[in-house]
Motif scaffolding. Sequence first.
Motif, PDB file in Angstrom:
ATOM      1  N   VAL A 148      -4.241  -1.883 -23.130  1.00  0.00           N
ATOM      2  CA  VAL A 148      -3.244  -1.422 -22.171  1.00  0.00           C
ATOM      3  C   VAL A 148      -2.238  -2.524 -21.841  1.00  0.00           C
ATOM      4  N   GLY A 151      -0.252  -3.278 -24.982  1.00  0.00           N
ATOM      5  CA  GLY A 151       0.603  -2.156 -25.346  1.00  0.00           C
ATOM      6  C   GLY A 151       1.723  -1.915 -24.356  1.00  0.00           C
ATOM      7  N   TYR A 152       1.404  -1.964 -23.087  1.00  0.00           N
ATOM      8  CA  TYR A 152       2.432  -1.690 -22.079  1.00  0.00           C
ATOM      9  C   TYR A 152       3.538  -2.734 -22.165  1.00  0.00           C
ATOM     10  N   GLU A 170       7.160   1.724 -11.189  1.00  0.00           N
ATOM     11  CA  GLU A 170       6.305   2.729 -10.565  1.00  0.00           C
ATOM     12  C   GLU A 170       5.160   3.137 -11.498  1.00  0.00           C
ATOM     13  N   SER A 171       5.490   3.328 -12.777  1.00  0.00           N
ATOM     14  CA  SER A 171       4.441   3.688 -13.729  1.00  0.00           C
ATOM     15  C   SER A 171       3.362   2.611 -13.792  1.00  0.00           C
ATOM     16  N   ARG A 174       1.002   2.844 -10.912  1.00  0.00           N
ATOM     17  CA  ARG A 174       0.122   4.003 -11.026  1.00  0.00           C
ATOM     18  C   ARG A 174      -0.887   3.837 -12.158  1.00  0.00           C
ATOM     19  N   VAL A 175      -0.476   3.167 -13.212  1.00  0.00           N
ATOM     20  CA  VAL A 175      -1.411   2.900 -14.305  1.00  0.00           C
ATOM     21  C   VAL A 175      -2.536   2.001 -13.807  1.00  0.00           C
ATOM     22  N   ASP A 177      -3.563   1.712 -10.663  1.00  0.00           N
ATOM     23  CA  ASP A 177      -4.407   2.550  -9.791  1.00  0.00           C
ATOM     24  C   ASP A 177      -5.397   3.337 -10.641  1.00  0.00           C
ATOM     25  N   ALA A 178      -4.865   3.919 -11.701  1.00  0.00           N
ATOM     26  CA  ALA A 178      -5.703   4.765 -12.556  1.00  0.00           C
ATOM     27  C   ALA A 178      -6.807   3.945 -13.227  1.00  0.00           C
ATOM     28  N   LEU A 179      -6.448   2.755 -13.702  1.00  0.00           N
ATOM     29  CA  LEU A 179      -7.466   1.925 -14.354  1.00  0.00           C
ATOM     30  C   LEU A 179      -8.560   1.528 -13.370  1.00  0.00           C
ATOM     31  N   VAL A 181      -9.571   3.234 -10.775  1.00  0.00           N
ATOM     32  CA  VAL A 181     -10.425   4.425 -10.612  1.00  0.00           C
ATOM     33  C   VAL A 181     -11.339   4.596 -11.828  1.00  0.00           C
ATOM     34  N   LEU A 182     -10.751   4.408 -12.987  1.00  0.00           N
ATOM     35  CA  LEU A 182     -11.536   4.574 -14.206  1.00  0.00           C
ATOM     36  C   LEU A 182     -12.703   3.592 -14.269  1.00  0.00           C
TER      37      LEU A 182
END
Lengths: 192, 192
Positions: A148, A151-152, A170-171, A174-175, A177-179, A181-182
Amino acid sequence: MGRAGLTTERVVRAGAELADEVGFEQVTVSEVARRFDVKVASLYSHVRNSQDLKTRIALFALEELADRAADAVAGRAGKDALVAFANAYRDYGREHPGRATAARFPLDSETAAASAGVRHARMTRAILRGYDLAEPEQTHAVRLLGSVFHGYSSLETAGGFSHSAPGSEESWTRVLDALDVLLRNWPATPTP
Amino acid sequence: MGRAGLTTERVVRAGAELADEVGFEQVTVSEVARRFDVKVASLYSHVRNSQDLKTRIALFALEELADRAADAVAGRAGKDALVAFANAYRDYGREHPGRATAARFPLDSETAAASAGVRHARMTRAILRGYDLAEPEQTHAVRLLGSVFHGYSSLETAGGFSHSAPGSEESWTRVLDALDVLLRNWPATPTP
DNA sequence: TAATTTGCCTAAAGGTTTTAGGCAAACGCA
DNA sequence: TGCGTTTGCCTAAAACCTTTAGGCAAATTA
């Protein structure tokens, strides 16, 4: 004519700066020589060849990035550490696109094993201590995070996110945040 | 001497094959000419310059990859579609490392907008229909997936995962499991 | 200060890129 | 079938990058 005071160190550093200005692919022994106002052949005492120069720039960038990442995570844990670490990567890519590209330069396995790449892996594992992941899941997570960040940063440098809404900033948030949580809900290996 | 039957199409295709053999960075107008047993200058009627050749190889790879991805997702939905799509990317990178690298070649925004890159983005969005993500979260998820596929493939090609256990195959499976879980539990934007 | 090492230079060969201009094969049409 | 045009590949040449070999002078050491 006096001497220019070349050293491998200075040559590599100049190469890194050049990479940020014109792109890592465009880094050339000739151009570095020009910057020192020195004849090309003179550089070949400090660097074996063009490939060697690029490899050294890559190693330099990996060290620099590892230093930044280490500073960023110091005294932090959990999501805090994850975000700080990830931001170190992204910020480096934005401030030093050429060096960041260099840091992705493929190294042969021997060189890679002696590089700061191992520090990166160790730090990533350290961050995962804040989450509850036993091996081999931890390794899978390390590889996911590496993919990630890598790549990002590379898509962002290539301009992939710059011409559409919402903004990359912003992305990124949020990415992360998502990681987070994951990693807190990493799925158990399904029983086959 | 008869004619070699050069066309832009054939030149680009030969360049793509060359990329797989020697690496995308090593693709050179001269080497392609050699393969056709033709003088270098002859290629400049079919390709503007070296940069143009590389760009065309990149566009070719993007199309080819988009075709494969489209085939892979046809008739699938949900995790099934996600896995098939992701595998199309990874398999392409393993079968055609040079072309896959080409597909990551930075394009100027105009060229990118006219490339198969937009098909890729559309397909990614189609896959996300199997999950419950409204905008702007969908865009964030598209970018995350792009980063992971792009990053994983490039690290794997660089040999990043090949010298330690567990194998890359296993990590890939687990990463996809994790992404599926993540997409099904995508976190709501925290209220500031 | 003399001896040695080090650092940058000149020279040169080989490869890639790119442009300009030419000749002959292939094509289109009467 | 023959003629004119287009197209395709060629030769020539200039510019730049890479790399090696060998030399001279400045810096270092004794």
